[in-house]
Scaffold this motif. Structure first.
Motif, PDB file in Angstrom:
ATOM      1  N   SER A  83     -30.585 -19.495 -47.295  1.00  0.00           N
ATOM      2  CA  SER A  83     -31.545 -18.394 -47.284  1.00  0.00           C
ATOM      3  C   SER A  83     -31.841 -17.997 -45.836  1.00  0.00           C
ATOM      4  O   SER A  83     -31.480 -18.705 -44.900  1.00  0.00           O
ATOM      5  CB  SER A  83     -32.845 -18.820 -47.969  1.00  0.00           C
ATOM      6  N   GLN A  84     -32.532 -16.902 -45.676  1.00  0.00           N
ATOM      7  CA  GLN A  84     -32.942 -16.452 -44.353  1.00  0.00           C
ATOM      8  C   GLN A  84     -33.771 -17.531 -43.662  1.00  0.00           C
ATOM      9  O   GLN A  84     -33.554 -17.832 -42.481  1.00  0.00           O
ATOM     10  CB  GLN A  84     -33.753 -15.161 -44.482  1.00  0.00           C
ATOM     11  N   ALA A 128     -24.150  -8.098 -41.999  1.00  0.00           N
ATOM     12  CA  ALA A 128     -23.816  -7.482 -43.290  1.00  0.00           C
ATOM     13  C   ALA A 128     -23.180  -6.110 -43.081  1.00  0.00           C
ATOM     14  O   ALA A 128     -22.208  -5.765 -43.771  1.00  0.00           O
ATOM     15  CB  ALA A 128     -25.071  -7.373 -44.156  1.00  0.00           C
ATOM     16  N   GLU A 129     -23.699  -5.329 -42.136  1.00  0.00           N
ATOM     17  CA  GLU A 129     -23.120  -4.008 -41.849  1.00  0.00           C
ATOM     18  C   GLU A 129     -21.678  -4.129 -41.377  1.00  0.00           C
ATOM     19  O   GLU A 129     -20.866  -3.235 -41.609  1.00  0.00           O
ATOM     20  CB  GLU A 129     -23.953  -3.287 -40.788  1.00  0.00           C
ATOM     21  N   ARG A 130     -21.365  -5.221 -40.717  1.00  0.00           N
ATOM     22  CA  ARG A 130     -20.005  -5.455 -40.221  1.00  0.00           C
ATOM     23  C   ARG A 130     -19.134  -6.156 -41.264  1.00  0.00           C
ATOM     24  O   ARG A 130     -17.996  -6.513 -40.987  1.00  0.00           O
ATOM     25  CB  ARG A 130     -20.061  -6.289 -38.943  1.00  0.00           C
ATOM     26  N   HIS A 131     -19.708  -6.393 -42.445  1.00  0.00           N
ATOM     27  CA  HIS A 131     -19.005  -7.031 -43.563  1.00  0.00           C
ATOM     28  C   HIS A 131     -18.521  -8.436 -43.207  1.00  0.00           C
ATOM     29  O   HIS A 131     -17.426  -8.843 -43.595  1.00  0.00           O
ATOM     30  CB  HIS A 131     -17.836  -6.158 -44.042  1.00  0.00           C
ATOM     31  N   LEU A 132     -19.381  -9.193 -42.488  1.00  0.00           N
ATOM     32  CA  LEU A 132     -19.063 -10.562 -42.094  1.00  0.00           C
ATOM     33  C   LEU A 132     -19.780 -11.591 -42.952  1.00  0.00           C
ATOM     34  O   LEU A 132     -19.382 -12.758 -42.981  1.00  0.00           O
ATOM     35  CB  LEU A 132     -19.417 -10.773 -40.615  1.00  0.00           C
ATOM     36  N   VAL A 133     -20.838 -11.155 -43.630  1.00  0.00           N
ATOM     37  CA  VAL A 133     -21.586 -12.030 -44.540  1.00  0.00           C
ATOM     38  C   VAL A 133     -21.892 -11.262 -45.815  1.00  0.00           C
ATOM     39  O   VAL A 133     -21.833 -10.031 -45.838  1.00  0.00           O
ATOM     40  CB  VAL A 133     -22.917 -12.542 -43.911  1.00  0.00           C
ATOM     41  N   GLU A 134     -22.222 -12.018 -46.850  1.00  0.00           N
ATOM     42  CA  GLU A 134     -22.614 -11.414 -48.121  1.00  0.00           C
ATOM     43  C   GLU A 134     -23.977 -11.959 -48.520  1.00  0.00           C
ATOM     44  O   GLU A 134     -24.273 -13.134 -48.284  1.00  0.00           O
ATOM     45  CB  GLU A 134     -21.572 -11.733 -49.189  1.00  0.00           C
ATOM     46  N   ARG A 135     -24.773 -11.082 -49.100  1.00  0.00           N
ATOM     47  CA  ARG A 135     -26.084 -11.473 -49.628  1.00  0.00           C
ATOM     48  C   ARG A 135     -26.018 -11.415 -51.144  1.00  0.00           C
ATOM     49  O   ARG A 135     -25.472 -10.483 -51.714  1.00  0.00           O
ATOM     50  CB  ARG A 135     -27.151 -10.485 -49.165  1.00  0.00           C
ATOM     51  N   ALA A 136     -26.606 -12.430 -51.772  1.00  0.00           N
ATOM     52  CA  ALA A 136     -26.675 -12.454 -53.238  1.00  0.00           C
ATOM     53  C   ALA A 136     -28.020 -13.055 -53.630  1.00  0.00           C
ATOM     54  O   ALA A 136     -28.525 -13.939 -52.940  1.00  0.00           O
ATOM     55  CB  ALA A 136     -25.538 -13.284 -53.815  1.00  0.00           C
ATOM     56  N   PRO A 137     -28.595 -12.576 -54.721  1.00  0.00           N
ATOM     57  CA  PRO A 137     -29.871 -13.149 -55.165  1.00  0.00           C
ATOM     58  C   PRO A 137     -29.740 -14.649 -55.421  1.00  0.00           C
ATOM     59  O   PRO A 137     -28.732 -15.115 -55.951  1.00  0.00           O
ATOM     60  CB  PRO A 137     -30.177 -12.402 -56.468  1.00  0.00           C
ATOM     61  N   ASP A 167     -34.542 -18.469 -57.259  1.00  0.00           N
ATOM     62  CA  ASP A 167     -35.700 -17.668 -56.843  1.00  0.00           C
ATOM     63  C   ASP A 167     -35.215 -16.257 -56.531  1.00  0.00           C
ATOM     64  O   ASP A 167     -34.703 -15.995 -55.444  1.00  0.00           O
ATOM     65  CB  ASP A 167     -36.362 -18.298 -55.612  1.00  0.00           C
ATOM     66  N   GLN A 168     -35.364 -15.370 -57.480  1.00  0.00           N
ATOM     67  CA  GLN A 168     -34.850 -14.000 -57.359  1.00  0.00           C
ATOM     68  C   GLN A 168     -35.489 -13.205 -56.222  1.00  0.00           C
ATOM     69  O   GLN A 168     -34.991 -12.152 -55.849  1.00  0.00           O
ATOM     70  CB  GLN A 168     -35.036 -13.254 -58.687  1.00  0.00           C
ATOM     71  N   ARG A 169     -36.574 -13.719 -55.646  1.00  0.00           N
ATOM     72  CA  ARG A 169     -37.237 -13.005 -54.543  1.00  0.00           C
ATOM     73  C   ARG A 169     -36.495 -13.166 -53.220  1.00  0.00           C
ATOM     74  O   ARG A 169     -36.764 -12.445 -52.267  1.00  0.00           O
ATOM     75  CB  ARG A 169     -38.676 -13.490 -54.371  1.00  0.00           C
ATOM     76  N   ARG A 170     -35.586 -14.098 -53.154  1.00  0.00           N
ATOM     77  CA  ARG A 170     -34.870 -14.305 -51.893  1.00  0.00           C
ATOM     78  C   ARG A 170     -33.374 -14.200 -52.117  1.00  0.00           C
ATOM     79  O   ARG A 170     -32.882 -14.308 -53.243  1.00  0.00           O
ATOM     80  CB  ARG A 170     -35.239 -15.635 -51.255  1.00  0.00           C
ATOM     81  N   ASN A 171     -32.668 -14.002 -51.012  1.00  0.00           N
ATOM     82  CA  ASN A 171     -31.216 -13.908 -51.034  1.00  0.00           C
ATOM     83  C   ASN A 171     -30.593 -15.160 -50.444  1.00  0.00           C
ATOM     84  O   ASN A 171     -31.182 -15.812 -49.578  1.00  0.00           O
ATOM     85  CB  ASN A 171     -30.734 -12.707 -50.210  1.00  0.00           C
ATOM     86  N   ILE A 172     -29.397 -15.448 -50.905  1.00  0.00           N
ATOM     87  CA  ILE A 172     -28.579 -16.490 -50.305  1.00  0.00           C
ATOM     88  C   ILE A 172     -27.488 -15.768 -49.505  1.00  0.00           C
ATOM     89  O   ILE A 172     -26.830 -14.855 -50.001  1.00  0.00           O
ATOM     90  CB  ILE A 172     -27.950 -17.403 -51.381  1.00  0.00           C
ATOM     91  N   ILE A 173     -27.326 -16.203 -48.271  1.00  0.00           N
ATOM     92  CA  ILE A 173     -26.350 -15.600 -47.367  1.00  0.00           C
ATOM     93  C   ILE A 173     -25.121 -16.504 -47.320  1.00  0.00           C
ATOM     94  O   ILE A 173     -25.237 -17.719 -47.183  1.00  0.00           O
ATOM     95  CB  ILE A 173     -26.928 -15.451 -45.939  1.00  0.00           C
ATOM     96  N   THR A 174     -23.941 -15.878 -47.402  1.00  0.00           N
ATOM     97  CA  THR A 174     -22.676 -16.604 -47.372  1.00  0.00           C
ATOM     98  C   THR A 174     -21.742 -15.923 -46.385  1.00  0.00           C
ATOM     99  O   THR A 174     -21.687 -14.684 -46.331  1.00  0.00           O
ATOM    100  CB  THR A 174     -22.015 -16.593 -48.771  1.00  0.00           C
TER     101      THR A 174
END
Length: 160
Positions: free
Chosen positions: A67-68, A90-99, A103-110
């Motif tokens: 998470s963040q 994310a704008e550079r398409h280097l990571v992906e965010r997914a719920p 906890d749907q209120r936060r994202n997991i970054i990969t």
């Protein structure tokens, strides 16, 4: 050369920094940090990257998705700054965010495949920059220097 660096040199080019300052580890570390930061920041800028990009990609690659808040703890990047870093990645398409399923209120970054390739390129750039920074030291001295720095930091983090 900055004004501060120029102020350390008299007209004949010899250092005018008092010996008592040059003997202080805190001052020498500070001076080296300033020069190191400039070298690394300028070198990464040439490949359109920043130190924070590298820190986040490395944390994701080495420790897995997070998470963040987790990434903030892993990297030492303040949570409010982390949002901007993640947006850039994310704008550079280097990571992906997914719920986060828990906890749907936060994202997991990969980190994704493109991000892993970019990280390898940044590793190469940083290796070259560190070779430049540590040029006066032979390989054994570099290893010893890094060991001593790590020991000092580990000690300071244990008492902080």
């Amino acid at each position: 050369m900055t004004r501060a660096e120029a102020a350390d040199l008299p007209d004949d080019g010899a250092p005018r920094v008092p010996d008592r300052l040059r003997r202080r580890a805190s001052r020498q570390l500070s001076q080296l940090t300033t020069r190191s930061d400039r070298l690394i920041n300028e070198g990464l800028a040439r490949v359109d990257a920043r130190k924070w990009h590298y820190a986040v990609l490395a944390a994701l690659q080495d420790h897995g998705p997070g998470s963040q808040a987790e990434l903030s703890r892993r990297t030492g990047i303040h949570r409010s700054d982390m949002v901007g870093v993640l947006n850039e990645l994310a704008e550079r398409h280097l990571v992906e965010r997914a719920p986060d399923p828990a906890d749907q209120r936060r994202n997991i970054i990969t980190v994704n495949t493109r991000g892993r390739h970019h990280l390898r390129r940044l590793d190469q750039v940083l290796d070259e920059l560190h070779d430049e920074l540590l040029a006066p030291l032979d390989p054994a001295e570099r290893e010893q220097f890094m060991g001593l720095l790590t020991r000092l930091l580990d000690h300071q983090e244990g008492t902080a």
